[in-house]
Design a protein around this motif. Structure first.
Motif, PDB file in Angstrom:
ATOM      1  N   VAL A 201       0.862  -1.177   0.000  1.00 43.95           N
ATOM      2  CA  VAL A 201       0.000   0.000   0.000  1.00 43.95           C
ATOM      3  C   VAL A 201       0.899   1.229   0.000  1.00 43.95           C
ATOM      4  CG1 VAL A 201      -1.819   1.261   1.222  1.00 43.95           C
ATOM      5  CG2 VAL A 201      -1.743  -1.240   1.339  1.00 43.95           C
ATOM      6  N   THR A 202       0.705   2.096  -0.983  1.00 44.13           N
ATOM      7  CA  THR A 202       1.460   3.343  -1.075  1.00 44.13           C
ATOM      8  C   THR A 202       0.501   4.495  -0.843  1.00 44.13           C
ATOM      9  OG1 THR A 202       2.936   2.320  -2.686  1.00 44.13           O
ATOM     10  CG2 THR A 202       2.995   4.723  -2.527  1.00 44.13           C
ATOM     11  N   VAL A 203       0.849   5.346   0.101  1.00 47.86           N
ATOM     12  CA  VAL A 203      -0.009   6.466   0.491  1.00 47.86           C
ATOM     13  C   VAL A 203       0.760   7.766   0.307  1.00 47.86           C
ATOM     14  CG1 VAL A 203      -1.285   7.529   2.400  1.00 47.86           C
ATOM     15  CG2 VAL A 203      -1.156   5.036   2.227  1.00 47.86           C
ATOM     16  N   GLU A 204       0.157   8.695  -0.388  1.00 50.39           N
ATOM     17  CA  GLU A 204       0.733  10.043  -0.511  1.00 50.39           C
ATOM     18  C   GLU A 204       0.163  10.902   0.613  1.00 50.39           C
ATOM     19  OE1 GLU A 204       2.911  11.359  -2.719  1.00 50.39           O
ATOM     20  OE2 GLU A 204       3.096   9.603  -4.018  1.00 50.39           O
ATOM     21  N   VAL A 205       1.037  11.369   1.502  1.00 50.35           N
ATOM     22  CA  VAL A 205       0.632  12.318   2.533  1.00 50.35           C
ATOM     23  C   VAL A 205       0.950  13.696   1.952  1.00 50.35           C
ATOM     24  CG1 VAL A 205       1.008  13.132   4.890  1.00 50.35           C
ATOM     25  CG2 VAL A 205       1.138  10.680   4.384  1.00 50.35           C
ATOM     26  N   PRO A 206      -0.087  14.495   1.642  1.00 49.65           N
ATOM     27  CA  PRO A 206       0.167  15.767   0.964  1.00 49.65           C
ATOM     28  C   PRO A 206       0.777  16.818   1.891  1.00 49.65           C
ATOM     29  CG  PRO A 206      -2.157  15.550   1.434  1.00 49.65           C
ATOM     30  CD  PRO A 206      -1.512  14.259   1.851  1.00 49.65           C
ATOM     31  N   THR A 207       1.467  17.749   1.288  1.00 47.41           N
ATOM     32  CA  THR A 207       1.961  18.898   2.025  1.00 47.41           C
ATOM     33  C   THR A 207       0.808  19.878   2.167  1.00 47.41           C
ATOM     34  OG1 THR A 207       4.164  18.603   1.094  1.00 47.41           O
ATOM     35  CG2 THR A 207       3.644  20.776   2.009  1.00 47.41           C
ATOM     36  N   VAL A 208       0.487  20.217   3.391  1.00 50.15           N
ATOM     37  CA  VAL A 208      -0.606  21.153   3.659  1.00 50.15           C
ATOM     38  C   VAL A 208       0.016  22.451   4.151  1.00 50.15           C
ATOM     39  CG1 VAL A 208      -2.684  21.572   5.028  1.00 50.15           C
ATOM     40  CG2 VAL A 208      -2.158  19.263   4.244  1.00 50.15           C
ATOM     41  N   ARG A 209      -0.233  23.517   3.442  1.00 49.23           N
ATOM     42  CA  ARG A 209       0.318  24.830   3.809  1.00 49.23           C
ATOM     43  C   ARG A 209      -0.580  25.483   4.842  1.00 49.23           C
ATOM     44  NH1 ARG A 209       5.097  24.129   1.793  1.00 49.23           N
ATOM     45  NH2 ARG A 209       5.184  23.825  -0.443  1.00 49.23           N
ATOM     46  N   THR A 210      -0.124  25.473   6.076  1.00 50.16           N
ATOM     47  CA  THR A 210      -0.864  26.087   7.171  1.00 50.16           C
ATOM     48  C   THR A 210       0.134  26.459   8.267  1.00 50.16           C
ATOM     49  OG1 THR A 210      -2.688  25.798   8.743  1.00 50.16           O
ATOM     50  CG2 THR A 210      -1.386  23.852   8.240  1.00 50.16           C
ATOM     51  N   ALA A 211      -0.230  27.433   9.058  1.00 53.24           N
ATOM     52  CA  ALA A 211       0.681  27.892  10.113  1.00 53.24           C
ATOM     53  C   ALA A 211       0.873  26.833  11.193  1.00 53.24           C
ATOM     54  CB  ALA A 211       0.155  29.182  10.730  1.00 53.24           C
ATOM     55  N   ALA A 212      -0.174  26.093  11.502  1.00 53.70           N
ATOM     56  CA  ALA A 212      -0.115  25.092  12.573  1.00 53.70           C
ATOM     57  C   ALA A 212      -0.281  23.703  11.984  1.00 53.70           C
ATOM     58  CB  ALA A 212      -1.199  25.365  13.605  1.00 53.70           C
ATOM     59  N   TYR A 213       0.751  23.201  11.314  1.00 57.64           N
ATOM     60  CA  TYR A 213       0.661  21.885  10.694  1.00 57.64           C
ATOM     61  C   TYR A 213       1.021  20.806  11.701  1.00 57.64           C
ATOM     62  CZ  TYR A 213       1.474  17.845   7.787  1.00 57.64           C
ATOM     63  OH  TYR A 213       1.424  16.586   7.257  1.00 57.64           O
ATOM     64  N   HIS A 214       0.202  19.786  11.752  1.00 55.95           N
ATOM     65  CA  HIS A 214       0.471  18.594  12.555  1.00 55.95           C
ATOM     66  C   HIS A 214       0.373  17.400  11.625  1.00 55.95           C
ATOM     67  CE1 HIS A 214       0.101  20.853  16.309  1.00 55.95           C
ATOM     68  NE2 HIS A 214      -0.916  21.462  15.730  1.00 55.95           N
ATOM     69  N   ARG A 215       1.308  16.492  11.743  1.00 55.12           N
ATOM     70  CA  ARG A 215       1.267  15.278  10.917  1.00 55.12           C
ATOM     71  C   ARG A 215      -0.006  14.499  11.232  1.00 55.12           C
ATOM     72  NH1 ARG A 215       7.405  12.804  11.190  1.00 55.12           N
ATOM     73  NH2 ARG A 215       8.411  14.526  10.096  1.00 55.12           N
ATOM     74  N   PRO A 216      -0.605  13.886  10.216  1.00 54.27           N
ATOM     75  CA  PRO A 216      -1.852  13.162  10.460  1.00 54.27           C
ATOM     76  C   PRO A 216      -1.631  11.830  11.163  1.00 54.27           C
ATOM     77  CG  PRO A 216      -1.194  12.910   8.183  1.00 54.27           C
ATOM     78  CD  PRO A 216      -0.229  13.885   8.802  1.00 54.27           C
TER      79      PRO A 216
ATOM     80  N   GLY B 224       3.318   2.571  14.344  1.00 52.46           N
ATOM     81  CA  GLY B 224       4.531   3.302  14.044  1.00 52.46           C
ATOM     82  C   GLY B 224       4.282   4.784  14.225  1.00 52.46           C
ATOM     83  N   PRO B 225       5.334   5.579  14.125  1.00 53.24           N
ATOM     84  CA  PRO B 225       5.176   7.021  14.306  1.00 53.24           C
ATOM     85  C   PRO B 225       4.457   7.667  13.119  1.00 53.24           C
ATOM     86  CG  PRO B 225       7.409   6.513  13.633  1.00 53.24           C
ATOM     87  CD  PRO B 225       6.719   5.205  13.848  1.00 53.24           C
ATOM     88  N   THR B 226       3.943   8.876  13.340  1.00 51.95           N
ATOM     89  CA  THR B 226       3.331   9.622  12.246  1.00 51.95           C
ATOM     90  C   THR B 226       4.367   9.815  11.149  1.00 51.95           C
ATOM     91  OG1 THR B 226       3.930  11.718  13.283  1.00 51.95           O
ATOM     92  CG2 THR B 226       1.717  10.859  13.744  1.00 51.95           C
ATOM     93  N   ARG B 227       3.899  10.029   9.936  1.00 49.75           N
ATOM     94  CA  ARG B 227       4.798  10.136   8.792  1.00 49.75           C
ATOM     95  C   ARG B 227       4.749  11.543   8.209  1.00 49.75           C
ATOM     96  NH1 ARG B 227       5.711   4.666   6.878  1.00 49.75           N
ATOM     97  NH2 ARG B 227       5.545   3.434   8.762  1.00 49.75           N
ATOM     98  N   ALA B 228       5.887  11.970   7.687  1.00 52.84           N
ATOM     99  CA  ALA B 228       6.011  13.287   7.063  1.00 52.84           C
ATOM    100  C   ALA B 228       5.309  13.293   5.708  1.00 52.84           C
ATOM    101  CB  ALA B 228       7.482  13.635   6.887  1.00 52.84           C
ATOM    102  N   PRO B 229       4.982  14.465   5.193  1.00 53.59           N
ATOM    103  CA  PRO B 229       4.411  14.536   3.851  1.00 53.59           C
ATOM    104  C   PRO B 229       5.336  13.862   2.838  1.00 53.59           C
ATOM    105  CG  PRO B 229       4.163  16.639   4.940  1.00 53.59           C
ATOM    106  CD  PRO B 229       5.042  15.793   5.832  1.00 53.59           C
ATOM    107  N   GLY B 230       4.718  13.240   1.852  1.00 53.42           N
ATOM    108  CA  GLY B 230       5.458  12.516   0.821  1.00 53.42           C
ATOM    109  C   GLY B 230       4.870  11.139   0.626  1.00 53.42           C
ATOM    110  N   ARG B 231       5.556  10.328  -0.168  1.00 51.32           N
ATOM    111  CA  ARG B 231       5.094   8.978  -0.472  1.00 51.32           C
ATOM    112  C   ARG B 231       5.552   8.031   0.627  1.00 51.32           C
ATOM    113  NH1 ARG B 231       6.826   7.554  -6.008  1.00 51.32           N
ATOM    114  NH2 ARG B 231       5.020   8.812  -6.524  1.00 51.32           N
ATOM    115  N   GLN B 232       4.592   7.321   1.208  1.00 52.66           N
ATOM    116  CA  GLN B 232       4.865   6.363   2.271  1.00 52.66           C
ATOM    117  C   GLN B 232       4.390   4.995   1.807  1.00 52.66           C
ATOM    118  OE1 GLN B 232       6.587   7.500   4.752  1.00 52.66           O
ATOM    119  NE2 GLN B 232       6.299   9.661   4.262  1.00 52.66           N
ATOM    120  N   THR B 233       5.169   3.955   2.068  1.00 54.29           N
ATOM    121  CA  THR B 233       4.830   2.618   1.597  1.00 54.29           C
ATOM    122  C   THR B 233       4.801   1.631   2.760  1.00 54.29           C
ATOM    123  OG1 THR B 233       5.864   3.069  -0.530  1.00 54.29           O
ATOM    124  CG2 THR B 233       5.513   0.769   0.013  1.00 54.29           C
ATOM    125  N   VAL B 234       3.768   0.790   2.751  1.00 58.36           N
ATOM    126  CA  VAL B 234       3.630  -0.300   3.714  1.00 58.36           C
ATOM    127  C   VAL B 234       3.537  -1.587   2.905  1.00 58.36           C
ATOM    128  CG1 VAL B 234       2.142  -1.336   5.460  1.00 58.36           C
ATOM    129  CG2 VAL B 234       2.383   1.147   5.354  1.00 58.36           C
TER     130      VAL B 234
END
Length: 172
Positions: free
Chosen positions: A26-41, A101-111
């Motif tokens: 499973v490949t998931v793209e976590v998008p970059t969200v432009r906001t002042a208070a960004y928290h990883r999902p 596992g820990p939250t992931r940064a924006p970008g392509r993540q693979t499981v």
């Protein structure tokens, strides 16, 4: 007399081998969200039947232990991944070995889930469900259908805000 058990064992092994040889990626793209208070999902990835009955959680990304903001254990916010939580997450004890596992940064993540971990999954149609929830952000769920136990297959879908492209591949 001794050849019959050997022949039966080889034949049984060849029938079971295709299901065990398949891996689920499973490949998931976590998008970059432009906001002042960004928290990883926080993200939950699970397999469900076509009737949306949850079968198995395959990944759970969250802030385990004390949060960076010092507001307690990050597991208390898992209920914000609402659909996963209601379908069985609340009954689980976290962390889940091999899944959490820990939250992931924006970008392509693979499981990648080895076929051996899914050996008890009967052949048939399923969905991979990816749900993301972000503090001071939104919540989104994406379903991707796939076939387990047959030929190699793949599928994809895309989110609109908290998730980007989600791709599922069953490989031999």
């Amino acid at each position: 007399m001794r050849t019959l058990p050997v022949v039966l064992a080889v034949a049984a092994g060849s029938v079971a081998a295709p299901a065990l040889a398949a891996d689920l990626t499973v490949t998931v793209e976590v998008p970059t969200v432009r906001t002042a208070a960004y928290h990883r999902p926080y993200v939950a990835i699970w397999i469900e039947q076509p009737d949306q009955t949850a079968v198995r959680t395959i990944a759970l990304w969250y802030e385990a232990g004390e949060t960076a903001r010092g507001d307690g254990d990050g597991a208390q916010y898992l209920k914000d991944i609402r659909t996963w939580w209601r379908k069985g997450g609340r009954a689980m004890t976290v962390p889940i070995s091999g899944v959490s596992g820990p939250t992931r940064a924006p970008g392509r993540q693979t499981v990648t889930v080895p076929g051996a971990r899914l050996a008890t999954l009967p052949a048939g149609q399923y969905n991979v469900v990816v749900e993301a929830a972000r503090e001071q952000g939104g919540r989104e769920l994406v379903r991707v259908p796939f076939t387990w136990g047959g030929a190699a297959s793949s599928g994809s879908a895309a989110g609109t805000s908290e998730l980007g492209a989600v791709r599922v591949a069953v490989t031999r």
